[in-house]
Design a protein around this motif. Structure first.
Motif, short mmCIF file in Angstrom:
data_model
loop_
_atom_site.label_atom_id
_atom_site.label_comp_id
_atom_site.label_asym_id
_atom_site.label_seq_id
_atom_site.Cartn_x
_atom_site.Cartn_y
_atom_site.Cartn_z
N LEU A 1 48.36 79.02 45.82
CA LEU A 1 47.85 77.96 46.69
C LEU A 1 46.84 77.14 45.85
CD1 LEU A 1 47.40 76.68 49.56
CD2 LEU A 1 45.82 78.51 49.97
N GLY A 2 45.90 77.76 45.14
CA GLY A 2 44.75 77.35 44.37
C GLY A 2 45.58 76.25 43.48
N THR A 3 46.38 76.35 42.66
CA THR A 3 47.14 75.44 41.81
C THR A 3 47.38 74.38 42.84
OG1 THR A 3 47.69 77.33 40.21
CG2 THR A 3 48.94 75.04 40.31
N THR A 4 48.20 74.65 43.74
CA THR A 4 48.88 73.60 44.41
C THR A 4 47.78 72.62 45.17
OG1 THR A 4 50.75 75.05 45.48
CG2 THR A 4 50.18 73.01 46.57
N LEU A 5 46.65 73.00 45.60
CA LEU A 5 45.48 72.35 45.94
C LEU A 5 44.82 71.44 44.91
CD1 LEU A 5 44.01 74.73 48.72
CD2 LEU A 5 45.29 72.78 49.14
N LEU A 6 44.80 72.09 43.83
CA LEU A 6 44.23 71.22 42.50
C LEU A 6 45.03 70.27 42.20
CD1 LEU A 6 42.40 73.84 40.46
CD2 LEU A 6 41.27 72.06 41.73
N VAL A 7 46.29 70.45 42.13
CA VAL A 7 47.22 69.18 41.77
C VAL A 7 47.19 68.18 42.92
CG1 VAL A 7 49.75 68.83 41.56
CG2 VAL A 7 48.78 70.97 40.43
N ALA A 8 47.36 68.71 44.11
CA ALA A 8 47.11 67.61 45.08
C ALA A 8 46.01 66.80 45.26
CB ALA A 8 47.24 68.35 46.52
N VAL A 9 44.97 67.34 45.01
CA VAL A 9 43.59 66.53 45.05
C VAL A 9 43.38 66.00 43.72
CG1 VAL A 9 41.08 67.04 44.65
CG2 VAL A 9 42.17 68.32 46.25
N TRP A 10 44.17 66.27 42.66
CA TRP A 10 44.12 65.43 41.26
C TRP A 10 45.20 64.24 41.44
CZ3 TRP A 10 47.46 63.59 37.60
CH2 TRP A 10 46.95 63.00 36.48
N LEU A 11 46.17 64.55 42.25
CA LEU A 11 47.02 63.41 42.25
C LEU A 11 46.71 62.30 43.32
CD1 LEU A 11 50.61 64.89 42.69
CD2 LEU A 11 49.78 63.20 41.30
N ILE A 12 45.81 62.86 44.56
CA ILE A 12 45.28 61.84 45.54
C ILE A 12 44.16 61.02 44.66
CG2 ILE A 12 43.96 61.83 47.62
CD1 ILE A 12 45.58 64.27 48.52
N GLY A 13 43.48 61.76 43.87
CA GLY A 13 42.43 60.85 43.14
C GLY A 13 43.33 59.77 42.36
N LEU A 14 44.19 60.18 41.61
CA LEU A 14 44.92 59.51 40.46
C LEU A 14 45.41 58.16 41.27
CD1 LEU A 14 46.03 58.93 37.49
CD2 LEU A 14 48.10 60.09 38.56
#
Length: 329
Positions: free
Chosen positions: A230-243
Protein backbone atom coordinates in the motif's frame (compact mmCIF):
# COMPACT_ATOMS: atom_id res chain seq x y z
CA UNK A 1 21.60 -20.57 -17.34
CA UNK A 2 18.13 -20.94 -18.88
CA UNK A 3 17.09 -18.64 -21.72
CA UNK A 4 13.53 -18.94 -23.05
CA UNK A 5 13.43 -17.63 -26.62
CA UNK A 6 10.46 -17.10 -28.91
CA UNK A 7 11.26 -15.23 -32.14
CA UNK A 8 14.38 -13.63 -30.64
CA UNK A 9 16.76 -13.62 -33.61
CA UNK A 10 17.48 -9.90 -33.07
CA UNK A 11 18.20 -10.07 -29.36
CA UNK A 12 19.73 -13.49 -28.77
CA UNK A 13 23.17 -12.88 -30.37
CA UNK A 14 23.82 -9.94 -28.02
CA UNK A 15 23.09 -12.03 -24.93
CA UNK A 16 25.09 -15.06 -26.03
CA UNK A 17 28.10 -12.95 -26.98
CA UNK A 18 27.99 -11.26 -23.58
CA UNK A 19 27.88 -14.66 -21.88
CA UNK A 20 30.97 -15.75 -23.81
CA UNK A 21 32.79 -12.68 -22.51
CA UNK A 22 32.07 -13.27 -18.80
CA UNK A 23 35.01 -13.07 -16.43
CA UNK A 24 33.99 -16.30 -14.70
CA UNK A 25 34.65 -18.13 -17.94
CA UNK A 26 32.23 -19.48 -20.51
CA UNK A 27 33.37 -23.01 -19.71
CA UNK A 28 32.04 -22.64 -16.16
CA UNK A 29 28.49 -21.98 -17.32
CA UNK A 30 25.85 -24.35 -18.58
CA UNK A 31 23.77 -22.40 -21.10
CA UNK A 32 20.41 -23.76 -22.22
CA UNK A 33 18.35 -21.96 -24.85
CA UNK A 34 14.73 -23.11 -25.06
CA UNK A 35 13.35 -22.49 -28.55
CA UNK A 36 9.68 -21.76 -27.88
CA UNK A 37 8.22 -22.55 -31.33
CA UNK A 38 10.03 -19.66 -33.01
CA UNK A 39 9.12 -18.76 -36.59
CA UNK A 40 12.44 -17.01 -37.25
CA UNK A 41 16.15 -17.96 -37.03
CA UNK A 42 16.25 -18.17 -33.22
CA UNK A 43 17.29 -21.83 -33.11
CA UNK A 44 19.85 -21.50 -35.90
CA UNK A 45 21.49 -18.54 -34.18
CA UNK A 46 21.61 -20.28 -30.80
CA UNK A 47 23.27 -23.34 -32.34
CA UNK A 48 26.01 -21.16 -33.84
CA UNK A 49 27.12 -20.31 -30.30
CA UNK A 50 27.54 -23.98 -29.36
CA UNK A 51 25.13 -23.86 -26.44
CA UNK A 52 22.53 -26.47 -25.54
CA UNK A 53 19.38 -25.84 -27.56
CA UNK A 54 16.15 -27.66 -26.84
CA UNK A 55 12.76 -27.44 -28.49
CA UNK A 56 9.86 -26.63 -26.22
CA UNK A 57 7.08 -29.25 -26.31
CA UNK A 58 3.58 -28.20 -27.29
CA UNK A 59 1.99 -25.88 -24.75
CA UNK A 60 -0.32 -27.85 -22.45
CA UNK A 61 -3.54 -26.57 -20.94
CA UNK A 62 -3.05 -24.60 -17.76
CA UNK A 63 0.39 -23.19 -18.66
CA UNK A 64 1.47 -19.85 -20.10
CA UNK A 65 4.16 -19.92 -22.78
CA UNK A 66 7.17 -18.53 -20.94
CA UNK A 67 6.53 -20.58 -17.80
CA UNK A 68 6.36 -23.76 -19.87
CA UNK A 69 9.57 -22.91 -21.75
CA UNK A 70 11.49 -22.11 -18.57
CA UNK A 71 10.22 -25.23 -16.81
CA UNK A 72 11.35 -27.45 -19.69
CA UNK A 73 14.74 -25.78 -19.70
CA UNK A 74 15.07 -26.44 -16.00
CA UNK A 75 14.43 -30.15 -16.54
CA UNK A 76 17.64 -30.28 -18.58
CA UNK A 77 19.77 -28.21 -16.18
CA UNK A 78 22.33 -29.38 -13.65
CA UNK A 79 24.27 -27.65 -10.91
CA UNK A 80 23.47 -25.99 -7.60
CA UNK A 81 22.88 -22.47 -8.95
CA UNK A 82 20.53 -21.45 -11.71
CA UNK A 83 19.98 -18.21 -13.61
CA UNK A 84 16.97 -17.31 -15.73
CA UNK A 85 17.72 -14.73 -18.43
CA UNK A 86 15.43 -13.16 -21.00
CA UNK A 87 16.80 -13.04 -24.54
CA UNK A 88 16.89 -9.24 -24.63
CA UNK A 89 19.34 -9.03 -21.70
CA UNK A 90 22.94 -7.93 -22.21
CA UNK A 91 25.57 -8.53 -19.54
CA UNK A 92 28.70 -6.56 -18.75
CA UNK A 93 31.80 -8.83 -18.58
CA UNK A 94 31.76 -8.82 -14.77
CA UNK A 95 27.99 -9.28 -14.48
CA UNK A 96 27.73 -12.98 -13.60
CA UNK A 97 30.55 -12.68 -11.09
CA UNK A 98 28.73 -9.72 -9.47
CA UNK A 99 25.39 -11.53 -9.49
CA UNK A 100 26.81 -14.65 -7.85
CA UNK A 101 28.55 -12.53 -5.20
CA UNK A 102 25.32 -10.61 -4.48
CA UNK A 103 23.36 -13.82 -4.11
CA UNK A 104 26.01 -15.31 -1.83
CA UNK A 105 26.02 -12.18 0.35
CA UNK A 106 22.24 -11.87 0.64
CA UNK A 107 21.18 -15.49 0.40
CA UNK A 108 17.84 -16.43 -1.08
CA UNK A 109 16.91 -15.34 -4.59
CA UNK A 110 17.94 -12.17 -6.41
CA UNK A 111 16.79 -10.40 -9.53
CA UNK A 112 17.94 -7.34 -11.46
CA UNK A 113 16.00 -4.51 -13.10
CA UNK A 114 18.12 -3.99 -16.24
CA UNK A 115 19.26 -0.63 -17.56
CA UNK A 116 17.11 0.13 -20.60
CA UNK A 117 19.06 0.85 -23.79
CA UNK A 118 16.35 2.68 -25.73
CA UNK A 119 17.63 3.41 -29.24
CA UNK A 120 14.66 4.56 -31.33
CA UNK A 121 12.16 7.28 -30.48
CA UNK A 122 9.25 4.89 -29.88
CA UNK A 123 11.43 2.93 -27.41
CA UNK A 124 12.19 6.12 -25.51
CA UNK A 125 8.47 6.66 -24.93
CA UNK A 126 8.88 4.09 -22.14
CA UNK A 127 10.67 6.64 -19.96
CA UNK A 128 7.91 7.05 -17.36
CA UNK A 129 6.90 3.34 -17.29
CA UNK A 130 10.56 2.40 -16.76
CA UNK A 131 11.04 4.94 -13.96
CA UNK A 132 7.96 3.70 -12.14
CA UNK A 133 8.93 0.07 -12.67
CA UNK A 134 12.40 0.62 -11.24
CA UNK A 135 10.95 2.26 -8.15
CA UNK A 136 8.29 -0.42 -7.68
CA UNK A 137 10.87 -3.22 -7.61
CA UNK A 138 13.40 -1.44 -5.41
CA UNK A 139 11.10 0.51 -3.07
CA UNK A 140 12.16 0.20 0.60
CA UNK A 141 8.51 -0.46 1.44
CA UNK A 142 8.60 -3.68 -0.60
CA UNK A 143 11.20 -5.32 1.63
CA UNK A 144 8.62 -6.85 3.96
CA UNK A 145 5.86 -7.25 1.38
CA UNK A 146 4.78 -10.94 1.45
CA UNK A 147 3.85 -10.56 -2.22
CA UNK A 148 7.24 -9.13 -3.18
CA UNK A 149 8.00 -9.97 -6.78
CA UNK A 150 11.08 -10.69 -8.85
CA UNK A 151 12.04 -8.99 -12.10
CA UNK A 152 11.83 -11.78 -14.63
CA UNK A 153 14.53 -10.63 -17.06
CA UNK A 154 17.36 -11.69 -14.76
CA UNK A 155 16.88 -14.04 -11.79
CA UNK A 156 19.51 -16.02 -9.87
CA UNK A 157 18.63 -18.65 -7.27
CA UNK A 158 19.74 -22.00 -5.95
CA UNK A 159 18.37 -25.23 -7.28
CA UNK A 160 17.34 -26.19 -3.74
CA UNK A 161 15.29 -23.02 -3.21
CA UNK A 162 13.75 -23.27 -6.67
CA UNK A 163 12.66 -26.85 -6.04
CA UNK A 164 11.43 -25.85 -2.58
CA UNK A 165 8.77 -23.63 -4.16
CA UNK A 166 8.23 -26.04 -7.08
CA UNK A 167 9.62 -23.46 -9.48
CA UNK A 168 7.64 -22.20 -12.44
CA UNK A 169 5.29 -25.15 -12.13
CA UNK A 170 3.81 -23.42 -9.07
CA UNK A 171 2.95 -20.35 -11.17
CA UNK A 172 2.28 -22.17 -14.44
CA UNK A 173 -0.99 -20.36 -15.22
CA UNK A 174 0.18 -16.91 -14.14
CA UNK A 175 0.71 -14.14 -16.67
CA UNK A 176 3.05 -12.33 -14.25
CA UNK A 177 5.31 -15.29 -13.61
CA UNK A 178 8.13 -13.25 -12.05
CA UNK A 179 5.96 -11.38 -9.54
CA UNK A 180 4.14 -14.52 -8.49
CA UNK A 181 7.33 -16.59 -8.30
CA UNK A 182 8.82 -13.97 -5.98
CA UNK A 183 5.76 -14.24 -3.76
CA UNK A 184 6.21 -18.02 -3.66
CA UNK A 185 9.80 -17.59 -2.46
CA UNK A 186 8.73 -15.07 0.19
CA UNK A 187 6.00 -17.35 1.50
CA UNK A 188 8.51 -20.20 1.73
CA UNK A 189 10.84 -18.05 3.83
CA UNK A 190 13.36 -17.53 1.01
CA UNK A 191 14.54 -13.88 0.92
CA UNK A 192 13.98 -11.93 -2.30
CA UNK A 193 16.31 -9.04 -3.20
CA UNK A 194 16.02 -6.83 -6.28
CA UNK A 195 18.91 -4.81 -7.66
CA UNK A 196 19.39 -1.95 -10.10
CA UNK A 197 21.24 -3.16 -13.18
CA UNK A 198 23.02 0.07 -14.18
CA UNK A 199 26.58 -0.78 -15.23
CA UNK A 200 26.01 -4.53 -14.95
CA UNK A 201 22.83 -5.76 -16.64
CA UNK A 202 21.05 -3.98 -19.49
CA UNK A 203 18.47 -4.77 -22.13
CA UNK A 204 16.87 -3.41 -25.27
CA UNK A 205 13.27 -4.25 -24.63
CA UNK A 206 11.35 -3.89 -27.88
CA UNK A 207 13.49 -3.53 -31.02
CA UNK A 208 10.70 -5.12 -33.07
CA UNK A 209 8.46 -2.04 -33.18
CA UNK A 210 5.99 -0.02 -31.16
CA UNK A 211 3.30 -2.70 -31.36
CA UNK A 212 5.45 -5.15 -29.39
CA UNK A 213 6.27 -2.36 -26.92
CA UNK A 214 2.59 -1.63 -26.30
CA UNK A 215 1.78 -5.32 -25.92
CA UNK A 216 4.73 -5.88 -23.62
CA UNK A 217 3.97 -3.07 -21.21
CA UNK A 218 0.20 -3.41 -21.23
CA UNK A 219 0.10 -7.16 -20.53
CA UNK A 220 1.02 -6.60 -16.89
CA UNK A 221 0.43 -2.89 -16.24
CA UNK A 222 -2.80 -3.28 -14.29
CA UNK A 223 -2.19 -6.69 -12.72
CA UNK A 224 1.22 -5.74 -11.34
CA UNK A 225 -0.17 -2.90 -9.24
CA UNK A 226 -2.11 -5.39 -7.11
CA UNK A 227 1.17 -6.96 -5.97
CA UNK A 228 2.65 -3.75 -4.54
CA UNK A 229 2.47 -2.73 -0.89
CA UNK A 230 0.00 0.00 0.00
CA UNK A 231 2.83 2.41 0.84
CA UNK A 232 4.52 1.97 -2.54
CA UNK A 233 1.20 2.32 -4.37
CA UNK A 234 0.31 5.54 -2.54
CA UNK A 235 3.72 7.12 -3.18
CA UNK A 236 3.56 6.25 -6.87
CA UNK A 237 0.03 7.67 -7.08
CA UNK A 238 1.02 10.92 -5.36
CA UNK A 239 4.10 11.30 -7.57
CA UNK A 240 2.07 10.69 -10.72
CA UNK A 241 -0.67 13.13 -9.75
CA UNK A 242 1.95 15.78 -9.07
CA UNK A 243 3.69 15.02 -12.37
CA UNK A 244 0.51 15.31 -14.42
CA UNK A 245 -0.47 18.51 -12.60
CA UNK A 246 2.97 20.05 -13.27
CA UNK A 247 2.72 19.10 -16.93
CA UNK A 248 -0.34 21.36 -17.31
CA UNK A 249 1.90 24.43 -16.83
CA UNK A 250 2.04 25.35 -20.56
CA UNK A 251 -1.78 25.50 -20.62
CA UNK A 252 -1.83 27.97 -17.72
CA UNK A 253 0.19 30.75 -19.35
CA UNK A 254 -1.30 34.12 -18.57
CA UNK A 255 -2.92 32.96 -15.34
CA UNK A 256 -1.83 33.32 -11.71
CA UNK A 257 -1.30 29.55 -11.59
CA UNK A 258 1.40 29.48 -14.25
CA UNK A 259 4.45 30.25 -12.09
CA UNK A 260 3.92 27.62 -9.32
CA UNK A 261 3.06 24.96 -11.90
CA UNK A 262 6.10 25.91 -13.99
CA UNK A 263 8.28 25.53 -10.88
CA UNK A 264 6.73 22.10 -10.42
CA UNK A 265 7.52 21.20 -14.04
CA UNK A 266 11.16 22.17 -13.61
CA UNK A 267 11.38 20.26 -10.31
CA UNK A 268 9.97 17.08 -11.86
CA UNK A 269 12.27 17.46 -14.86
CA UNK A 270 15.29 17.68 -12.57
CA UNK A 271 14.12 14.55 -10.72
CA UNK A 272 13.70 12.63 -13.96
CA UNK A 273 17.15 13.60 -15.26
CA UNK A 274 18.63 12.34 -11.98
CA UNK A 275 16.75 9.05 -11.92
CA UNK A 276 17.32 8.11 -15.56
CA UNK A 277 21.02 7.87 -14.79
CA UNK A 278 20.10 4.55 -13.14
CA UNK A 279 17.10 3.67 -15.31
CA UNK A 280 18.10 3.87 -18.95
CA UNK A 281 19.24 5.84 -21.96
CA UNK A 282 16.32 7.88 -23.29
CA UNK A 283 18.07 10.62 -25.21
CA UNK A 284 19.02 14.15 -24.25
CA UNK A 285 15.72 15.95 -24.74
CA UNK A 286 12.88 13.50 -24.05
CA UNK A 287 13.33 13.69 -20.24
CA UNK A 288 12.68 17.44 -20.51
CA UNK A 289 9.64 16.73 -22.68
CA UNK A 290 8.31 14.10 -20.29
CA UNK A 291 4.61 14.87 -21.00
CA UNK A 292 5.06 12.82 -24.19
CA UNK A 293 6.02 9.75 -22.14
CA UNK A 294 3.29 10.47 -19.60
CA UNK A 295 0.67 10.33 -22.37
CA UNK A 296 2.19 7.02 -23.49
CA UNK A 297 2.00 5.70 -19.91
CA UNK A 298 -1.67 6.70 -19.58
CA UNK A 299 -2.43 5.01 -22.90
CA UNK A 300 -0.69 1.83 -21.73
CA UNK A 301 -2.72 1.77 -18.51
CA UNK A 302 -6.02 2.34 -20.34
CA UNK A 303 -5.19 -0.32 -22.93
CA UNK A 304 -4.24 -2.75 -20.17
CA UNK A 305 -7.56 -2.14 -18.42
CA UNK A 306 -9.34 -2.63 -21.74
CA UNK A 307 -7.70 -6.03 -22.27
CA UNK A 308 -7.75 -7.37 -18.71
CA UNK A 309 -11.06 -6.07 -17.39
CA UNK A 310 -13.24 -6.26 -20.49
CA UNK A 311 -11.75 -9.24 -22.32
CA UNK A 312 -9.83 -11.16 -19.64
CA UNK A 313 -6.90 -11.79 -21.97
CA UNK A 314 -3.82 -10.09 -23.40
CA UNK A 315 -1.79 -10.53 -26.58
CA UNK A 316 1.94 -11.32 -26.48
CA UNK A 317 4.33 -12.84 -29.01
CA UNK A 318 1.57 -14.18 -31.22
CA UNK A 319 -0.35 -15.78 -28.36
CA UNK A 320 -3.63 -14.82 -26.74
CA UNK A 321 -3.12 -15.29 -23.01
CA UNK A 322 -6.08 -15.58 -20.69
CA UNK A 323 -5.56 -13.77 -17.41
CA UNK A 324 -5.01 -16.46 -14.80
CA UNK A 325 -5.64 -19.08 -17.43
CA UNK A 326 -4.05 -20.60 -20.48
CA UNK A 327 -2.41 -19.47 -23.71
CA UNK A 328 -3.64 -19.92 -27.23
CA UNK A 329 -1.19 -19.95 -30.14
Amino acid sequence: MIIPARNEERNLPHLLRSLQAQTIGHENMEIIVVDDHSADRTREIAEQFEVTVISCPSLPLGWTGKNWAVWNGYQQASGDLIAFLDSDVRLAPHAMQALLAARANNGGTISVVPYHEAEKFYERLALIPNLLGLYAFTSPMERTNPQKGLYGSCIVTTTADYERVKGHESVRAELLDDLNLGAQFMQAGVPVTNYIGHGTVSFRMYPGGIRSEIEGFSKGAVLSTSKLSLGTTLLVAVWLIGLIAAETAPFLLGTSWWLPFAVGYVTYTAQIYYFIHYTGRFGRWLPALHPISTVFFIYIMLYSIYQVVFFGRVAWKGRSIEVGGRSKT
